[in-house]
Design a protein around this motif. Structure first.
Motif, PDB file in Angstrom:
ATOM      1  N   LEU A  14     -59.218  89.465  52.197  1.00  0.00           N
ATOM      2  CA  LEU A  14     -58.521  90.667  52.663  1.00  0.00           C
ATOM      3  C   LEU A  14     -57.030  90.532  52.360  1.00  0.00           C
ATOM      4  O   LEU A  14     -56.215  90.187  53.223  1.00  0.00           O
ATOM      5  CB  LEU A  14     -58.763  90.864  54.160  1.00  0.00           C
ATOM      6  N   GLY A  15     -56.666  90.785  51.114  1.00  0.00           N
ATOM      7  CA  GLY A  15     -55.270  90.646  50.690  1.00  0.00           C
ATOM      8  C   GLY A  15     -54.754  89.244  50.947  1.00  0.00           C
ATOM      9  O   GLY A  15     -55.441  88.258  50.658  1.00  0.00           O
ATOM     10  N   ASN A  16     -53.558  89.162  51.515  1.00  0.00           N
ATOM     11  CA  ASN A  16     -52.950  87.857  51.815  1.00  0.00           C
ATOM     12  C   ASN A  16     -53.033  87.511  53.301  1.00  0.00           C
ATOM     13  O   ASN A  16     -52.279  86.677  53.789  1.00  0.00           O
ATOM     14  CB  ASN A  16     -51.478  87.857  51.370  1.00  0.00           C
ATOM     15  N   THR A  17     -53.950  88.168  54.011  1.00  0.00           N
ATOM     16  CA  THR A  17     -54.013  87.982  55.465  1.00  0.00           C
ATOM     17  C   THR A  17     -54.711  86.690  55.880  1.00  0.00           C
ATOM     18  O   THR A  17     -54.610  86.263  57.026  1.00  0.00           O
ATOM     19  CB  THR A  17     -54.789  89.148  56.120  1.00  0.00           C
ATOM     20  N   GLY A  18     -55.448  86.080  54.942  1.00  0.00           N
ATOM     21  CA  GLY A  18     -56.253  84.910  55.300  1.00  0.00           C
ATOM     22  C   GLY A  18     -57.570  85.294  55.937  1.00  0.00           C
ATOM     23  O   GLY A  18     -58.396  84.441  56.257  1.00  0.00           O
ATOM     24  N   GLU A  19     -57.787  86.590  56.145  1.00  0.00           N
ATOM     25  CA  GLU A  19     -59.042  87.074  56.716  1.00  0.00           C
ATOM     26  C   GLU A  19     -60.022  87.438  55.604  1.00  0.00           C
ATOM     27  O   GLU A  19     -59.643  87.572  54.436  1.00  0.00           O
ATOM     28  CB  GLU A  19     -58.775  88.305  57.594  1.00  0.00           C
ATOM     29  N   LEU A 169     -54.458  98.409  58.398  1.00  0.00           N
ATOM     30  CA  LEU A 169     -54.446  97.779  57.075  1.00  0.00           C
ATOM     31  C   LEU A 169     -53.694  98.583  56.018  1.00  0.00           C
ATOM     32  O   LEU A 169     -53.795  98.304  54.815  1.00  0.00           O
ATOM     33  CB  LEU A 169     -55.889  97.533  56.607  1.00  0.00           C
ATOM     34  N   THR A 170     -52.898  99.548  56.466  1.00  0.00           N
ATOM     35  CA  THR A 170     -52.142 100.387  55.528  1.00  0.00           C
ATOM     36  C   THR A 170     -51.288  99.550  54.583  1.00  0.00           C
ATOM     37  O   THR A 170     -51.176  99.854  53.391  1.00  0.00           O
ATOM     38  CB  THR A 170     -51.240 101.377  56.304  1.00  0.00           C
ATOM     39  N   ASN A 171     -50.683  98.482  55.089  1.00  0.00           N
ATOM     40  CA  ASN A 171     -49.796  97.651  54.266  1.00  0.00           C
ATOM     41  C   ASN A 171     -50.489  96.432  53.671  1.00  0.00           C
ATOM     42  O   ASN A 171     -49.848  95.585  53.042  1.00  0.00           O
ATOM     43  CB  ASN A 171     -48.578  97.211  55.087  1.00  0.00           C
ATOM     44  N   VAL A 172     -51.806  96.351  53.848  1.00  0.00           N
ATOM     45  CA  VAL A 172     -52.579  95.224  53.308  1.00  0.00           C
ATOM     46  C   VAL A 172     -53.345  95.633  52.056  1.00  0.00           C
ATOM     47  O   VAL A 172     -53.413  94.891  51.074  1.00  0.00           O
ATOM     48  CB  VAL A 172     -53.562  94.674  54.374  1.00  0.00           C
ATOM     49  N   VAL A 173     -53.921  96.826  52.084  1.00  0.00           N
ATOM     50  CA  VAL A 173     -54.745  97.285  50.951  1.00  0.00           C
ATOM     51  C   VAL A 173     -53.877  97.498  49.703  1.00  0.00           C
ATOM     52  O   VAL A 173     -52.695  97.817  49.814  1.00  0.00           O
ATOM     53  CB  VAL A 173     -55.492  98.592  51.305  1.00  0.00           C
ATOM     54  N   PRO A 174     -54.447  97.301  48.507  1.00  0.00           N
ATOM     55  CA  PRO A 174     -53.667  97.456  47.277  1.00  0.00           C
ATOM     56  C   PRO A 174     -53.241  98.897  47.014  1.00  0.00           C
ATOM     57  O   PRO A 174     -52.264  99.136  46.308  1.00  0.00           O
ATOM     58  CB  PRO A 174     -54.609  96.957  46.184  1.00  0.00           C
TER      59      PRO A 174
END
Length: 228
Positions: A14-19, A169-174
């Motif tokens: 999940l992006g750079n979240t580590g999740e 997750l607005t700022n996580v998704v590409p």
């Protein structure tokens, strides 16, 4: 017997979240059973083949539905899921339609997968339905037919900006799905967050969120049944 290809993500980060992320169980299970129970044969593919990653949040009890509970006990389907075909090895000619379940995973891999884009284009240009739910309309991002984006001028829906905001997750998704569809010329619509909503525009069928999964499958089944 009608044959439908399901295409799942192979992306688990999940992006750079580590999740972890992947595909969303409800968006796979509900359409799978809706179609399979009506006699439709289903094959499953993913970019890497083998076991596709399941979004851990989708197996949380708070996300459970009758279909996910059925999936949890369905060892036969779980075994089938663990051996998905490689996307590069499947052919449009072998199927009557294609369906993409969502989850956040497709935003990272299938959205930019040229094999997937070519496959969708092939189904569409051969007059076969193409169906997507929740985040999976993201896989249409680069799909073109005759040089134009497939979604240009088409009525579509998909996971909304307000729903993305609600899950944080607005700022996580590409990229934001709603914005990407509109940027490619689609006429995007939605209803209230988490409400069942699906849009059909010719061969293109899209659903807004997990609750829309069965609705998309019903529309797909109607199209399959209308083609003799």
């Amino acid at each position: 017997m009608k044959k439908v290809l399901f295409v799942l993500t192979s992306h688990s980060e999940l992006g750079n979240t580590g999740e972890k992320t992947g595909f969303w169980i409800e968006e796979f299970a509900a359409p799978y059973y809706e179609l399979a129970d009506k006699g439709v044969f289903i094959d499953i593919a993913s970019p890497l083949g083998g076991q596709p990653p399941i979004d851990p949040k989708s197996s949380d009890p708070s996300s459970a539905t009758e279909d996910t509970k059925r999936f949890d006990k369905d060892t036969e389907l779980q075994a089938k899921l663990s051996k998905t075909h490689k996307l590069a090895d499947v052919k449009q000619a072998d199927y009557d339609a294609v369906f993409y379940p969502g989850g956040h995973g497709p935003l990272w891999d299938l959205a930019t997968d040229s094999t997937s884009s070519a496959l969708i284009e092939s189904f569409y240009t051969n007059n076969k339905p193409v169906a997507f739910v929740c985040h999976s309309p993201a896989v249409l991002k680069n799909v073109k037919v005759n040089g134009e984006f497939l979604v240009k001028g088409k009525k579509v829906t998909g996971f909304s900006n307000t729903e993305e905001e609600a899950v944080g997750l607005t700022n996580v998704v590409p990229f934001l799905l709603e914005d990407a569809l509109q940027a490619n010329g689609a006429t995007y619509s939605k209803i209230g967050d988490w409400q069942p909503y699906a849009v059909e525009d010719g061969l293109l069928i899209t659903g807004q969120n997990p609750a829309s999964s069965k609705l998309v499958a019903e529309k797909l089944l109607n199209q399959l049944n209308s083609k003799k």
